[in-house]
Design an enzyme around this catalytic site. Structure first.
Site, short mmCIF file in Angstrom:
data_model
loop_
_atom_site.label_atom_id
_atom_site.label_comp_id
_atom_site.label_asym_id
_atom_site.label_seq_id
_atom_site.Cartn_x
_atom_site.Cartn_y
_atom_site.Cartn_z
N ASP A 137 36.37 43.83 45.36
CA ASP A 137 36.68 45.02 44.57
C ASP A 137 38.17 44.97 44.19
OD1 ASP A 137 34.14 45.54 45.65
OD2 ASP A 137 34.48 47.70 45.67
N LYS A 159 34.01 49.65 38.14
CA LYS A 159 34.05 50.68 39.19
C LYS A 159 35.10 51.72 38.80
CE LYS A 159 35.30 50.94 44.13
NZ LYS A 159 35.61 50.17 45.34
N LYS A 186 29.70 50.98 39.43
CA LYS A 186 29.92 51.61 40.74
C LYS A 186 30.89 52.79 40.60
CE LYS A 186 31.86 50.77 45.37
NZ LYS A 186 32.45 49.79 46.30
#
Lengths: 298, 484
Positions: free
Chosen positions: A135, A198, A234
């Site tokens: 991430d 995300k 996400k």
């Protein structure tokens, strides 16, 4: 790179809010609700990203990920554990062969204020320790300065370093200022090789929202229409209640379609959502809300 | 999306309950504050268009019944017009509050009788109806400020004839300004959807309006003709088809009846390449499929700039697959039942014409119930100004898509219609919006949105879409005469 000549389409904030009002007015009942709760559990990236994280804390969280609720064995496990690079090894060991993935934040998370060399080392450390997913954060400062190529190059360099690991690109939408900017950052991330986009780090007050997620899902859909390639999504931070999680699933269903409704293509970055989903599931099964004390905190 | 995988996250039924509503098996006429048996001796049935079951029997007013209603209204006029505006306002505020209190019951009845989705009657029709009474209640004692330095007087008896697409809302649009200005009313709801107007009569009783101020008579075209032709009616307000509007205008031509008409439409919804396309697609969907397309201001003609045509069509097709078509009582239903068998026949006639004229037709792959009247959301692409589905009002969930290249071209095409009720413009450029809106001949123009209604905003048409405005200060003018 295609990005250079490609302008992101404008986003109409009022229109997005109308759309969200329609989606949140949907009535999610009985079987649909049960399936939605189960689905949401299976999509969670159970997260701990604290300076105070210890081996013990991470190990306990991994235990919870594997043994979410003994009473309801039909429930799926969460999708992944999300930790700092230094904790990846511990998490990997604790999760063993459970199939639960380990995601690691990297690239000078959460601010991203460092050099590419440091970011690459950070990523490499997570990967060396066995991370399945990375991430990363984008350089918001550079983005806001209009240095889009810099941001794009950074993402594609990290993507290259990731190899087999799936790359989630955190836009930190709360710092971008407008939905138009969210769309632009989404497009840059997608065209630079992101597997996931995300919303947030969870480290600033403005985290994921339905309007922001809607804009990002539209970027994913437009890319799919253009190229036939699926990108995953996400939202992270601020999603702690089941009802909100179900609204997110409805939004995914309506904007992208059913094929995105699996943990390969959609995740929730959350720490306390799992227990609320469990409570709602237990309520649906037993007809009554249970005490918080019946659900282990981690 | 194009590929449809079977998912476990499928809608479960979410039915609104109908157990709480109170409906009689038979409704009489509401004349002079009393429920009166029709002199005609006749009753007609009103049915639920989603299952064709009879809901209630409703009295059919003939000329003698209409005469009784007009006489009652005439008798009540003196008292109603001479009480202070503040007192009239109190009645209207009371009515608005009672509508809010009974909102749930009214929305269920609206959906049962008319076939529209409960989501719409609950979130749009009934709250807006209450809002119209609240808004006009506020005007009742402020008319001298609405028209400074002008002496206003109410007209007398207003005959009001309303359509079946927004039954209670249209009753509110008509009644609220008429009553606020001091007129008395004979109102006729449409024969396929009389029930909420009759419930409104019960609420008017409960609010203790003086007898005869509001009279509600039910029936079909002949009843409406009796109202229009009655010599003691001072004002006719009609919302409905252009065809009937022309008949009414002819019938009132040699009288001193004041007339306002809100008729059909064939709105142009114009989408430019610089628009926020994803939101524009939502607006197009809302513009044409709201209330099954039974909307006079529906955006039924879509003009897409050629450079974004394929993208817009792809997204529209994907989007209509997501629309939930079915039981109007389900809270997730987006498109309910077509209001009546005859309206469905009209829509199907146009679908046939569109195909016969060689247009490509696309419909959602959804299934529809076997009973009741249904039409899947439909898109015709490749349409031209000369196609009949572009020229004529269909009043159903049918969108005709045309392309354009330049602003001047689209303005010409958009205005090339006998109608002129509404239009929509989608672009990210403010200057383009103002350039365009000053050239479009339509009474209401929305920019980057569609189908937004508010009691403060005047609504009405150009050309064969009618004349007179409803809502806002402008709407009051239709119910007043100016003695100066």
């Amino acid at each position: 790179m295609q990005l250079v000549n490609r302008n992101s389409p404008p986003v109409d904030q009022v229109g997005i809010e109308d759309r969200i009002a329609r989606v949140t007015a949907r009535s999610i009942k009985s079987d649909m609700k049960l399936e939605g709760l189960k689905m949401a559990i299976s999509m969670i990236d159970l997260t701990t990203l604290e300076g105070a994280d210890t081996n013990g804390k991470v190990t306990q969280l991994c235990t919870k990920a594997q043994y979410l609720c003994n009473e309801y064995p039909e429930l799926p496990s969460v999708a992944a554990i999300c930790v700092y690079p230094s904790m990846v090894g511990i998490a990997k060991k604790a999760l063993g062969k459970s199939g639960i993935k380990v995601a690691s934040v990297a690239t000078a998370f959460p601010s991203g204020q460092s050099s590419l060399e440091v970011k690459l080392l950070d990523t490499k450390m997570a990967l060396d320790n066995g991370a399945d997913e990375i991430d990363m954060v984008i350089s918001r400062g550079k983005f806001l300065q209009g240095e889009y190529d810099f941001v794009a190059d950074e993402i594609s360099t990290i993507k290259e370093a990731c190899g087999e690991a799936r790359l989630k690109v955190i836009l930190e939408t709360g710092e971008l200022g407008s939905l138009d900017q969210v769309r632009k950052a989404s497009d840059i991330a997608i065209y630079s090789g992101a597997d996931f986009i995300k919303t947030s780090t969870g480290k600033i007050p403005k985290a994921a929202t339905l309007p922001v997620t809607c804009v990002m899902l539209e970027a994913i859909r437009d890319y799919y229409f253009e190229t036939g390639k699926m990108i995953a999504m996400k939202p992270a931070g601020g999603i702690s209640k089941s009802k909100l999680a179900l609204h997110y699933l409805m939004l995914v269903k309506e904007v992208l379609g059913d094929q995105w409704l699996s943990n390969e293509w959609f995740r929730f970055g959350a720490s306390s959502l799992a227990n609320d989903l469990l409570m709602q599931y237990a309520k649906a099964q037993t007809g009554a809300y249970q005490s918080y004390d019946y659900f282990s905190i981690d | 999306m194009a590929a449809k995988n079977k998912s476990v996250f499928e809608f479960s039924p979410a039915l609104e309950s109908a157990g709480h509503i109170q409906l009689k098996d038979q409704y009489e006429l509401f004349i002079n504050g009393k429920w009166t048996k029709p002199k005609s001796g006749k009753y007609f049935k009103t049915t639920n268009p989603s299952n064709e079951k009879v809901i209630a029997k409703v009295a059919e007013a003939n000329e003698a019944d209409v005469d009784a209603a007009v006489s009652a209204a005439e008798k009540a006029f003196k008292g109603w017009s001479s009480i202070s505006g503040k007192e009239r306002g109190k009645y209207l505020f009371r009515l608005a509050r009672l509508i809010q209190e009974k909102a749930r019951e009214l929305s269920v009845i609206e959906t049962l009788d008319g076939g529209k989705p409960i989501r719409e009657s609950r979130d749009i029709d009934i709250p807006l109806a209450a809002a119209h009474f609240f808004y006009h209640a506020g005007w009742a004692d402020k008319l001298e400020y609405a028209f400074p330095n002008r002496k206003t007087e109410p007209l007398g008896v207003a005959g009001q004839i309303i359509p079946w697409n927004f039954p209670l809302l249209m009753a509110a649009w008509k009644l609220a300004p008429a009553l606020a200005c001091g007129n008395t009313v004979v109102l006729k709801p449409a024969e396929t959807t009389p029930l909420t107007a009759l419930k409104l009569a019960e609420i008017i009783e409960e609010a203790e309006f003086p007898p005869g101020v509001v009279n509600i008579v039910t029936g079909a075209g002949a009843t409406g003709a009796a109202i229009v032709g009655h010599p003691k009616v001072n004002k006719i307000a009609f919302t409905g088809s252009t065809e009937v509007g022309k008949i009414i205008q002819r019938a009132t031509a040699n009288t001193d009846k004041k007339l306002t008409l809100e008729l059909g439409g064939k709105a142009a919804n114009i989408i430019f390449e610089d628009a926020a396309i994803n939101q524009a697609v939502e607006g197009i969907i809302n513009g044409i499929y709201f209330n099954q397309g039974h909307v006079c201001c529906a955006g039924s003609r879509l003009f897409v700039q050629e450079s974004v045509h394929d993208e817009v069509i792809q997204k529209l097709k994907a989007r209509i697959e997501n629309l939930v078509v079915g039981d109007p009582m389900d809270k997730n239903t987006d498109i309910g039942a077509i209001n009546s068998k005859s309206q469905l026949e009209t829509i199907n006639k146009y679908l046939k014409i569109g195909k016969e004229e060689g247009l490509e037709m696309f419909q959602s792959s959804c299934s529809v119930p076997s009973e009741g009247f249904w039409c899947k959301p439909t898109i015709f692409t490749g349409a031209a100004q000369s196609n009949r589905i572009v020229q004529e009002e269909i009043f159903g969930p049918v969108l005709a898509v045309q392309t354009f290249r330049t602003i001047s071209e689209v303005v010409q095409k958009a205005n090339n219609t006998p109608y002129g009720l509404s239009a929509g413009v989608w672009t990210d450029k403010g200057s383009k919006i103002f350039n365009l809106t000053s050239q479009l001949r339509a009474g209401v123009i929305w920019a980057n949105t569609f189908n937004k209604f508010d009691p403060t905003s005047p609504f009405g048409g150009y050309k064969e879409s009618g004349f007179g405005r409803e809502g806002g200060v402008h709407g009051l003018e239709s119910y007043l005469k100016f003695n100066d």
